[in-house]
Design a protein around this motif. Structure first.
Motif, PDB file in Angstrom:
ATOM      1  N   PHE A 192       0.840  -1.195   0.000  1.00 29.03           N
ATOM      2  CA  PHE A 192       0.000   0.000   0.000  1.00 29.03           C
ATOM      3  C   PHE A 192       0.878   1.249   0.000  1.00 29.03           C
ATOM      4  CE2 PHE A 192      -2.372   3.418   1.924  1.00 29.03           C
ATOM      5  CZ  PHE A 192      -3.581   3.352   1.264  1.00 29.03           C
ATOM      6  N   PRO A 193       0.594   2.203  -0.917  1.00 38.18           N
ATOM      7  CA  PRO A 193       1.432   3.426  -1.011  1.00 38.18           C
ATOM      8  C   PRO A 193       1.109   4.408   0.109  1.00 38.18           C
ATOM      9  CG  PRO A 193      -0.343   3.524  -2.609  1.00 38.18           C
ATOM     10  CD  PRO A 193      -0.464   2.187  -1.934  1.00 38.18           C
ATOM     11  N   ASN A 194       1.814   4.279   1.233  1.00 31.30           N
ATOM     12  CA  ASN A 194       1.554   5.172   2.366  1.00 31.30           C
ATOM     13  C   ASN A 194       1.841   6.627   2.027  1.00 31.30           C
ATOM     14  OD1 ASN A 194       0.808   3.011   3.990  1.00 31.30           O
ATOM     15  ND2 ASN A 194       2.918   2.632   4.635  1.00 31.30           N
TER      16      ASN A 194
ATOM     17  N   ASN B 112     -11.266  -3.714  -4.701  1.00 36.66           N
ATOM     18  CA  ASN B 112     -10.978  -4.758  -5.699  1.00 36.66           C
ATOM     19  C   ASN B 112      -9.679  -4.509  -6.450  1.00 36.66           C
ATOM     20  OD1 ASN B 112     -13.206  -6.239  -5.008  1.00 36.66           O
ATOM     21  ND2 ASN B 112     -14.375  -5.778  -6.847  1.00 36.66           N
ATOM     22  N   ASN B 113      -8.587  -4.485  -5.707  1.00 39.71           N
ATOM     23  CA  ASN B 113      -7.252  -4.482  -6.268  1.00 39.71           C
ATOM     24  C   ASN B 113      -6.479  -5.634  -5.620  1.00 39.71           C
ATOM     25  OD1 ASN B 113      -6.914  -2.044  -8.129  1.00 39.71           O
ATOM     26  ND2 ASN B 113      -7.889  -1.099  -6.345  1.00 39.71           N
ATOM     27  N   SER B 114      -5.177  -5.577  -5.649  1.00 36.38           N
ATOM     28  CA  SER B 114      -4.369  -6.634  -5.023  1.00 36.38           C
ATOM     29  C   SER B 114      -3.304  -6.025  -4.129  1.00 36.38           C
ATOM     30  CB  SER B 114      -3.726  -7.516  -6.109  1.00 36.38           C
ATOM     31  OG  SER B 114      -4.703  -8.171  -6.885  1.00 36.38           O
ATOM     32  N   LEU B 115      -3.663  -4.979  -3.419  1.00 35.17           N
ATOM     33  CA  LEU B 115      -2.726  -4.305  -2.532  1.00 35.17           C
ATOM     34  C   LEU B 115      -2.463  -5.145  -1.287  1.00 35.17           C
ATOM     35  CD1 LEU B 115      -4.167  -0.691  -2.827  1.00 35.17           C
ATOM     36  CD2 LEU B 115      -2.157  -1.627  -3.977  1.00 35.17           C
ATOM     37  N   GLN B 116      -1.236  -5.076  -0.799  1.00 32.66           N
ATOM     38  CA  GLN B 116      -0.824  -5.862   0.354  1.00 32.66           C
ATOM     39  C   GLN B 116      -0.355  -4.950   1.469  1.00 32.66           C
ATOM     40  OE1 GLN B 116       2.223  -8.453  -1.123  1.00 32.66           O
ATOM     41  NE2 GLN B 116       0.885  -9.449  -2.634  1.00 32.66           N
ATOM     42  N   GLY B 117       0.008  -5.594   2.571  1.00 35.94           N
ATOM     43  CA  GLY B 117       0.548  -4.834   3.688  1.00 35.94           C
ATOM     44  C   GLY B 117      -0.405  -4.728   4.850  1.00 35.94           C
ATOM     45  N   VAL B 118       0.055  -4.021   5.869  1.00 38.78           N
ATOM     46  CA  VAL B 118      -0.723  -3.840   7.089  1.00 38.78           C
ATOM     47  C   VAL B 118      -1.636  -2.626   6.939  1.00 38.78           C
ATOM     48  CG1 VAL B 118      -0.579  -3.460   9.590  1.00 38.78           C
ATOM     49  CG2 VAL B 118       1.143  -4.849   8.426  1.00 38.78           C
ATOM     50  N   LEU B 119      -2.768  -2.698   7.591  1.00 39.89           N
ATOM     51  CA  LEU B 119      -3.732  -1.605   7.535  1.00 39.89           C
ATOM     52  C   LEU B 119      -3.076  -0.296   7.979  1.00 39.89           C
ATOM     53  CD1 LEU B 119      -6.768  -1.174   6.934  1.00 39.89           C
ATOM     54  CD2 LEU B 119      -7.183  -1.447   9.380  1.00 39.89           C
ATOM     55  N   PRO B 120      -2.988   0.713   7.087  1.00 35.61           N
ATOM     56  CA  PRO B 120      -2.221   1.945   7.386  1.00 35.61           C
ATOM     57  C   PRO B 120      -3.040   2.981   8.140  1.00 35.61           C
ATOM     58  CG  PRO B 120      -3.002   2.016   5.134  1.00 35.61           C
ATOM     59  CD  PRO B 120      -3.508   0.722   5.713  1.00 35.61           C
TER      60      PRO B 120
ATOM     61  N   ASN C 160      -8.870  -6.558  -1.195  1.00 33.27           N
ATOM     62  CA  ASN C 160      -7.419  -6.521  -1.353  1.00 33.27           C
ATOM     63  C   ASN C 160      -6.800  -7.632  -0.501  1.00 33.27           C
ATOM     64  OD1 ASN C 160      -6.452  -4.017  -3.009  1.00 33.27           O
ATOM     65  ND2 ASN C 160      -8.160  -3.253  -1.787  1.00 33.27           N
ATOM     66  N   HIS C 161      -5.537  -7.481  -0.150  1.00 35.93           N
ATOM     67  CA  HIS C 161      -4.863  -8.475   0.694  1.00 35.93           C
ATOM     68  C   HIS C 161      -4.288  -7.797   1.934  1.00 35.93           C
ATOM     69  CE1 HIS C 161      -5.331 -11.154  -2.699  1.00 35.93           C
ATOM     70  NE2 HIS C 161      -4.615 -10.354  -3.470  1.00 35.93           N
ATOM     71  N   ILE C 162      -5.034  -6.866   2.481  1.00 37.63           N
ATOM     72  CA  ILE C 162      -4.589  -6.130   3.661  1.00 37.63           C
ATOM     73  C   ILE C 162      -4.648  -7.044   4.886  1.00 37.63           C
ATOM     74  CG2 ILE C 162      -4.979  -4.092   5.075  1.00 37.63           C
ATOM     75  CD1 ILE C 162      -4.122  -3.492   2.217  1.00 37.63           C
TER      76      ILE C 162
ATOM     77  N   ASN D 291     -13.496  -8.425   2.682  1.00 39.48           N
ATOM     78  CA  ASN D 291     -12.746  -9.257   1.731  1.00 39.48           C
ATOM     79  C   ASN D 291     -11.248  -8.945   1.755  1.00 39.48           C
ATOM     80  OD1 ASN D 291     -12.355 -11.239  -0.183  1.00 39.48           O
ATOM     81  ND2 ASN D 291     -13.088 -10.020  -1.904  1.00 39.48           N
ATOM     82  N   ASN D 292     -10.687  -8.993   2.957  1.00 42.76           N
ATOM     83  CA  ASN D 292      -9.249  -8.856   3.139  1.00 42.76           C
ATOM     84  C   ASN D 292      -8.779  -9.997   4.041  1.00 42.76           C
ATOM     85  OD1 ASN D 292      -7.918  -6.325   1.907  1.00 42.76           O
ATOM     86  ND2 ASN D 292      -9.861  -5.522   2.689  1.00 42.76           N
ATOM     87  N   ALA D 293      -7.671  -9.787   4.754  1.00 46.11           N
ATOM     88  CA  ALA D 293      -7.153 -10.823   5.653  1.00 46.11           C
ATOM     89  C   ALA D 293      -6.924 -10.249   7.048  1.00 46.11           C
ATOM     90  CB  ALA D 293      -5.856 -11.402   5.097  1.00 46.11           C
ATOM     91  N   LEU D 294      -7.802  -9.361   7.468  1.00 47.49           N
ATOM     92  CA  LEU D 294      -7.712  -8.791   8.805  1.00 47.49           C
ATOM     93  C   LEU D 294      -8.098  -9.834   9.846  1.00 47.49           C
ATOM     94  CD1 LEU D 294      -9.355  -5.320   8.069  1.00 47.49           C
ATOM     95  CD2 LEU D 294      -6.918  -5.841   8.272  1.00 47.49           C
TER      96      LEU D 294
END
Length: 764
Positions: free
Chosen positions: A179-181, A197-205, A221-223, A245-248
């Motif tokens: 994710f572009p912080n 509906n993208n494929s962004l990753q990383g921790v919830l900013p 996404n894949h947050i 629809n993430n991985a929280l």
């Protein structure tokens, strides 16, 4: 468009938006040199944009969205309109490519919005490399764009130079990477961020979000990570929050209840666990939409006295919630706004309280796959979508419901008994009727044939008897019929070929983008006041149906139901021949007539079922050959004619038939040919059988010409030897002549007595 407008040479604003105008744009529009505002949105204009539009050099607002424009966007068109402040040319059919660098000198540009209407228009965001825009956007909305990115880029790099963004929507763009912080750090006034509906990753900013944020959608996404305990410090004024629809994971913090302006909260399809904070359903007075579906949450959220404020949508499905639904409602009037309640796939138990059936506002009630029991209560509610399947409801089918508004009715997989009530004839608007897997009896009602909008009819696994009513042939747009596992008898109606035909789409229900998000940007013009709030997505409930195809019972959900088609009459007592008319069902995907008492041949007309994927005729009394014409069925994946009385050679072992094993034909001992071990005897082999060295030959493998020759020569040698024996040995010669003489006398007296007796009888 009236050509008289071209005489208004001093006109500055022209608005024809939201009409039904069509045709190509007239070139006389280019003569309006003083035009500042042009709104042609939401019409049916088509053709190419006139190149002369580049002469409208004073234009500030240019909105041609939601039309049917085609062709290539002229590069000079946008490049020459240097005073543009507002651009929207989305939802058209443009082709080719569009480069953002063509806007590099537009110093006044604030609003750029485009939603792709097709995949033929590519977007260049990095060409030329290193270009720096002169504009500072306030709104950038690029939904569903075919963005051409350079390797390693997550979002368009020109955004590095944007510091005044108030709304950014880049949903449905397949953006990848972390994710572009920096995007949040650079734009401290950002109030609406949509990256759905993208494929962004990383921790919830969360720490990068600013306090002015009103609309935040990072769904699909894949947050990863958790929701901060002090979330209210980062986004205190949030109104729309969607992390679905993430991985929280982790628990839902109680601090989320301090977001007092929150109207929509969607945390579905994650890995949240634990109990729901009590304040979530009591303290947030503005909360209208709450979606917690498909997590691992538990607790007795609906037990006791309920006070759920002014909920409009409440989705708690696919969790581990337990307990009863409370019978006592605090402030009953607060339920007057509830329209969508989904608590399916949990562990709720007990009975359905009567207040649910009397909540006249409820449009959709889904309690599928729980442990409810007893009878479903009567009430005043006029459900459009009712699914109480896969529970333990008993007694007669609910007959006291308001049937006229019903479109989807699922009562299957319960313990209902008795007959189908006559009130079901009022289901005049129903698309889906599922009453299968119960203990219903009697005959299938004839009035079901009058439900003209019916698309799915599931009556299987009951105890219906009698014949299949011919009135079902009136269901000319039905796509799935399941009458399996009953006690139906008689013939298969020949008129069933009138059903299961192509029809309009009714089950396509996807997320709908609604332009009613929090207001974060206003653009005042002479012709209209344009605001942008980022919008919100409303996921519509998808219907689903269980149907057996390709030997497996599968659940089909949503838009696939518009393309599924099948007829299942298996496991009954049907007799007679398979109607050749079933071959007219050219669009059917599944046909199952197995486990009946059908006789006669397999109709050659079944080779016309060009779309069929599964054909099961097993466990009947069918005779004759397997039609070789069936080899034309190029999509056939499952074929079963086992345990019949079929005979003869199987269709040629190629195409789809080369994929079928012996299991498809077992129980038919007179069938031969691959893949069976029985070899077929052709007519040529009967007259000229081949001789194979080193093999054991049976009588039917003998060369008949050789057989006759050897037999004749053996007979001749035997007679020659016998004559020689009689000639040489006098004793055997005498015995042979005595035997011949005795045979002659015996024959003489036999014939003499045979002739004499009738004549004596005649004289007497």
């Amino acid at each position: 468009m009236p050509s008289t407008i071209k005489s208004l040479s001093s006109i500055e604003a022209l608005a024809f938006g939201n009409n039904m105008l069509n045709g190509s744009l007239p070139t006389w529009l280019c003569e309006l040199k003083n035009l500042l505002e042009l709104d042609l949105s939401n019409n049916m204009f088509d053709g190419n944009l006139p190149k002369c539009f580049s002469r409208l050099s004073c234009l500030k607002m240019f909105d041609i969205s939601s039309n049917q424009f085609t062709g290539i966007l002229p590069p000079s068109l946008i490049m020459n309109l240097k005073y543009l402040e507002y651009i929207d040319f989305g939802l058209n059919k443009f082709e080719g490519s569009f480069s953002f660098s063509s806007l590099c000198n537009h110093t006044k540009l604030e609003f750029f919005k485009h939603e792709s209407g097709n995949e033929k228009l590519k977007v260049e965001t990095e060409e030329p490399i290193g270009w720096i825009p002169m504009f500072q956007l306030k709104v950038l909305a690029l939904r569903n764009w075919n963005i051409k990115r350079f390797k390693g880029s997550v979002v368009p790099s020109f955004l590095l130079h944007q510091h005044k963004l108030q709304a950014l929507d880049m949903s449905h763009n397949s953006l990848e990477g972390e994710f572009p912080n920096w995007l949040l750090e650079n734009n401290t006034k950002l109030e609406s961020l949509t990256l759905r509906n993208n494929s962004l990753q990383g921790v919830l900013p969360m720490e990068y979000l600013n306090a002015n944020m009103k609309n935040l959608d990072m769904s699909g996404n894949h947050i990863t990570g958790i929701i901060h305990n002090d979330i209210q410090k980062f986004i205190p004024y949030i109104e729309y929050l969607n992390f679905s629809n993430n991985a929280l994971n982790g628990v839902i913090p109680s601090s989320i209840c301090d977001l007092h302006r929150l109207q929509t909260l969607d945390l579905s399809q994650n890995y949240f666990s634990g109990k729901i904070p009590k304040g979530l359903v009591t303290n947030i007075s503005n909360l209208e939409i709450l979606k917690l579906s498909k997590n691992a949450l538990h607790g007795q959220i609906l037990s006791g006295n309920l006070s759920l404020s002014f909920f409009y949508v409440l989705h708690l499905d696919n969790n581990y919630f337990t307990g009863n639904i409370g019978n006592n409602i605090v402030e009953y009037t607060t339920w007057e706004s509830l329209q969508f309640l989904d608590i399916s796939d949990n562990f709720f138990k007990g009975t359905i309280p009567s207040w649910i059936s009397n909540a006249t506002s409820i449009d959709e009630l889904i309690v599928r796959n729980n442990r409810f029991k007893g009878q479903f209560p009567c009430g005043k509610a006029s459900f459009r979508f009712l699914d109480i399947s896969e529970n333990f409801f008993s007694g007669p089918l609910p007959y006291c419901l308001n049937m006229e508004s019903m479109q989807h009715l699922h009562l299957g997989s319960n313990k209902f008994t008795g007959l189908v009530p006559k009130t079901f004839r009022n289901l005049t608007n129903v698309f889906t009727l599922d009453i299968g897997h119960n203990y219903l009896s009697g005959r299938i009602p004839k009035f079901l044939g009058d439900l003209s909008k019916l698309r799915i009819l599931l009556l299987g696994n009951n105890d219906f008897s009698g014949s299949i009513p011919r009135q079902l042939c009136k269901l000319t747009i039905v796509s799935l019929i399941d009458l399996s596992s009953n006690s139906l008898s008689g013939l298969i109606p020949r008129c069933l070929h009138y059903s299961i035909r192509p029809k309009e789409l009714v089950f396509i229900q996807d997320a709908t983008f609604i332009e009613n998000g929090p207001n974060v940007y206003n653009y005042e013009t002479t012709i209209r006041s344009s605001y942008y709030g980022g919008g919100v997505y409303q996921d519509e409930t998808q219907d689903e149906a269980q149907f057996t195809t390709k030997r497996n019972s599968q659940t089909y959900k949503g838009k696939i139901l518009d393309y599924m088609s099948g007829l299942d009459l298996s496991c009954n007592k049907l007799i007679g021949e398979i109607p050749p008319e079933l071959g007219i069902l050219t669009h059917i995907l599944n046909l199952n007539l197995s486990h009946n008492k059908l006789t006669g041949p397999i109709p050659v007309s079944l080779s016309n079922l060009t779309e069929i994927e599964s054909l099961d005729l097993s466990f009947n009394g069918l005779t004759g050959k397997v039609p070789s014409e069936l080899i034309q069925l190029k999509y056939l994946a499952v074929f079963n004619v086992s345990y019949n009385n079929l005979s003869g050679k199987l269709p040629e072992w190629k195409a789809q038939f080369a994929t079928f094993t012996e299991d498809s034909y077992e129980g038919n001992p007179l069938l031969c040919g691959p893949p069976l071990k029985n070899k077929c005897i052709t007519e040529s082999q009967m007259t000229h059988p081949s001789v194979e060295e080193g093999t054991d030959r049976s009588w039917y493998d003998i060369d008949m010409a050789s057989f006759y020759g050897s037999f004749s020569s053996t007979w001749f040698v035997f007679m020659l030897g016998f004559a020689a024996l009689i000639y040489i040995n006098s004793y055997w010669r005498r015995r042979w002549l005595e035997l011949v003489e005795e045979c002659m006398f015996t024959c003489y007296y036999f014939l003499h007595d045979l002739v004499r007796k009738p004549s004596m009888i005649f004289r007497n």
